[in-house]
Design an enzyme around this catalytic site. Structure first.
Site, short mmCIF file in Angstrom:
data_model
loop_
_atom_site.label_atom_id
_atom_site.label_comp_id
_atom_site.label_asym_id
_atom_site.label_seq_id
_atom_site.Cartn_x
_atom_site.Cartn_y
_atom_site.Cartn_z
CB CYS A 2 -0.90 0.00 1.23
SG CYS A 2 -1.81 -1.53 1.47
NE ARG A 27 4.61 1.62 -1.91
CZ ARG A 27 5.76 0.97 -1.72
NH1 ARG A 27 6.74 1.12 -2.60
NH2 ARG A 27 5.93 0.19 -0.69
CD1 TRP A 74 -2.66 -4.63 -4.42
CD2 TRP A 74 -2.29 -5.96 -2.65
NE1 TRP A 74 -2.56 -5.92 -4.87
CE2 TRP A 74 -2.32 -6.76 -3.82
CE3 TRP A 74 -2.07 -6.58 -1.43
CZ2 TRP A 74 -2.13 -8.13 -3.79
CZ3 TRP A 74 -1.89 -7.95 -1.39
CH2 TRP A 74 -1.92 -8.71 -2.56
CG ASN A 100 1.69 0.83 3.68
OD1 ASN A 100 0.52 1.13 3.54
ND2 ASN A 100 2.67 1.50 3.09
N GLY A 101 1.18 -3.26 5.62
CA GLY A 101 1.67 -4.48 6.26
C GLY A 101 0.52 -5.37 6.70
CD GLU A 488 10.24 -10.69 -17.10
OE1 GLU A 488 9.90 -9.49 -16.97
OE2 GLU A 488 10.23 -11.50 -16.15
CE LYS A 492 7.52 -7.47 -17.47
NZ LYS A 492 7.54 -8.36 -16.31
CD GLU A 495 3.86 -8.83 -14.63
OE1 GLU A 495 3.82 -9.01 -13.39
OE2 GLU A 495 4.91 -8.54 -15.22
CG HIS A 511 9.29 -34.09 -21.97
ND1 HIS A 511 9.61 -35.42 -21.80
CD2 HIS A 511 10.29 -33.57 -22.74
CE1 HIS A 511 10.75 -35.69 -22.41
NE2 HIS A 511 11.17 -34.58 -22.99
CE LYS A 610 7.91 -1.31 -10.24
NZ LYS A 610 8.09 -1.97 -11.54
#
Length: 615
Positions: A2, A27, A74, A100-101, A488, A492, A495, A511, A610
């Site tokens: 947050c 954030r 968040w 935050n947390g 990666e 991308k 997300e 496989h 982020k």
């Protein structure tokens, strides 16, 4: 994950707080709120959704006052609702708090407080903390600034979990209290005004002089002064730092999204990562921040990269580089798994933490565990003054500049650049010939120009994206150095466009993943002219035999691949070990344009933030 902003000064607080929240929205963007203190009364406004929703409320109901705190959330405990948005008040309504947390023992604390006739208006752990501080404060016979700080101390000693908090009380209209454990918090120093924030981007438009708080530190903030103590009331002599970047560095400029801006900033980011670090005379690298002698580096017999998300993919490339160029056994670990495993780690092991923010909680915990076991720890971080940067034994800054888009782009290629520098440095101390070292360094210096050639294909990549934006799934396939880039690329796409995607070594396709191939599932192959080119071409044939569409990332001048792939994106020729620096750019642009075509919020993808500072 947050964002916190606090202001105390002589200016109207509302505008400063809402501006800070906008800069912090990457954030957390489930809900937002702020509270100012005016003539002994709180002016509290909060709203579900983006900052614009809160701004609309403030236009109708402004909040006067020159002292205030704000928060963008968040969600962890409780859904994104008006009631669950911060700030939260205590039982008396005279104390308000943003946090935050995660308070892990909030349920036990809540039950105890409820037994003492406390009632709660939200589902959050944060409201429990506000009530807990308020209860301690109300138990003092005399209630001064010192007793409010003591109430914060007493409450935090009962808390299990992580926190970055800002607290105000109507009894103390000229005071903000902040504290941190495991969640970043810093003080911004102005003239006749001071700031509190979880991220320097929130306040850099007002001041570039900051103090980064350490875990278990508490700050008392007035408009003219500040004081830092520990949770045990010991005095702290804070260090004032100067922020490297300016407010204009965190503006979008001509770009529609921060992500696209940051993709196009990658040539400069790589230049910054290289600047002042190449020694051409000796075909080696200068990295002064490692705090290791040449003898100590030679004594290293194993390297472990710990990281999460995109940073972990950079560490995977680092494994290939370090083993081939440095001849040092190397492995990568999910930081979240490493911290809980009892993995045997030899005495002369060097543990690298890779983190853009320098605050990633799992990576930080992995470093702390490594230090407890007596291992040297180094950081590869972007944010100067971050917790990881301060706690490791040494490290390397990326100097990529602020990255606002949630999906990593320029910091990822900065990490890849640093991986190459490290591999050359350690290789030249061991077996790597000067001619080979010089060749790699010369080519590294050409990478920014070659990146520009890839970025010049932006419109062509957008046209390819249009063909596949309705896909429900995608496969990303590559080998050797480019296998982590396949991972990666899949990350991308997932997300920011919400399309299911998986990355695999190309040979692993047979496989299991080949069962997913069909005419509606594109396969993206990274197929440069390298030592495994023919092998990857065979894998492309296998997909085409099953009518799967193929997008190929290939080396300029490769006309053969056009006969097999449906679409081709070309990258300039480079050394095999440096191909990831170029191959990742089409992955980023493809994901970006697909997400835009699907109407997704590229810079603020759903459910993501982020910096991950909670488990």
């Amino acid at each position: 994950m947050c964002g916190i902003i606090g202001y105390i000064g002589r200016k109207p607080a509302q505008g400063i707080l809402i501006e800070g929240l906008r800069r912090l929205e990457y954030r957390g963007y489930d809900s937002a709120g702020l509270c100012t203190l005016d003539n002994g009364r709180f002016q509290l406004r909060k709203k579900k959704g983006r900052i614009d929703n809160l701004a609309a409320v403030l236009r109708k109901q402004p909040t006067p006052g020159t002292c205030g705190i704000g928060h963008t959330r968040w969600a962890t405990h409780g859904a994104p609702t008006d009631a669950n948005a911060h700030p939260h008040s205590d039982q008396s309504g005279k104390l308000t708090l943003v946090h935050n947390g995660v308070i892990e023992n909030y349920q036990q604390l809540k039950e105890r407080l409820a037994a003492n006739d406390h009632t709660f208006q939200s589902q959050t752990d944060t409201e429990v903390l506000a009530h807990l501080i308020g209860e301690h404060y109300d138990q003092f016979a005399e209630r001064s600034t010192d007793t409010l700080v003591e109430a914060v101390r007493l409450a935090l000693k009962e808390v299990i979990g992580t926190y970055g908090i800002a607290v105000m009380h109507t009894d103390h209209p000229d005071l903000i209290i902040g504290a941190r454990r495991g969640s970043p918090l810093l003080v911004g120093l102005g003239r006749d005004e001071n700031f509190l924030a979880s991220d320097v981007s929130a306040i850099v438009a007002h001041t570039r002089r900051v103090v980064y708080l350490n875990d278990f530190e508490i700050v008392t903030l007035t408009r003219d002064d500040f004081q830092v103590t520990t949770i045990e009331a010991a005095a702290v002599s804070p260090q004032i730092k100067e922020v490297e970047f300016k407010a204009e560095d965190i503006e979008r400029g001509k770009f529609p999204h921060f992500m696209l801006k940051e993709i196009f900033e990658q040539p400069r980011a790589v230049e910054n990562a290289l600047r002042g670090r190449i020694n051409h005379d000796e075909a080696t690298i200068k990295l002064g921040g490692l705090n290791l002698t040449t003898g100590e580096l030679r004594a290293v017999d194993r390297i472990v990269f710990v990281a999460c998300g995109s940073a972990l993919h950079a560490g995977m490339v680092g494994e290939y580089l370090m083993e081939e160029l440095g001849r040092v056994p190397t492995e990568w670990e999910y930081a979240s798994e490493f911290r809980y495993r009892n993995a045997p780690v030899e005495k002369h092991t060097l543990v690298f933490a890779i983190s853009q923010s320098g605050e990633t909680i799992d990576t930080l915990a992995a470093i702390r565990e490594s230090k407890r076991r007596g291992h040297r720890t180094l950081g590869i971080v972007n944010v100067v003054g971050s917790t990881i940067a301060r706690e490791v034994d040494g490290g390397i800054y990326m100097h990529a500049g602020p990255e606002i888009g949630v999906a990593a782009s320029k910091t990822f290629t900065s990490q890849l650049t640093i991986m190459a520098l490290l591999a050359v440095l350690i290789g030249r101390m061991r077996h790597l010939a000067a001619t080979r070292g010089a060749e790699i360094l010369r080519e590294l210096e050409q990478i920014p120009t070659k990146m520009e050639r890839v970025l010049a294909q932006n419109d062509a990549i957008a046209a390819i994206a249009k063909k596949y934006c309705d896909a429900r799934s995608a496969l990303f396939l590559a080998r050797q150095y480019n296998y982590p880039i396949a991972l990666e690329g899949a990350l991308k796409l997932k997300e920011i466009s919400y399309i299911h995607a998986e990355g695999y070594p190309a040979a692993e396709m047979k496989h299991g993943p080949i069962a997913l191939v069909d005419p509606k599932t594109p396969s993206i192959f990274i197929c440069p002219k390298d030592g495994v080119y023919d092998k990857v071409m065979s894998n492309i044939e296998e997909v085409k035999a099953r009518k799967g569409p193929v997008i190929a990332v290939a080396t300029e001048g490769d006309n053969d691949i056009r006969k097999k792939a449906d679409d081709v994106i070309y990258i300039p020729d480079t050394l095999d070990c440096l191909t990831p620096l170029l191959a990742v750019l089409p992955m980023q642009l493809l994901a970006y344009h697909i997400a835009v075509l699907r109407g997704c919020d590229v810079d603020k993808p759903r459910n993501l933030a982020k910096s991950v500072t909670v488990e």
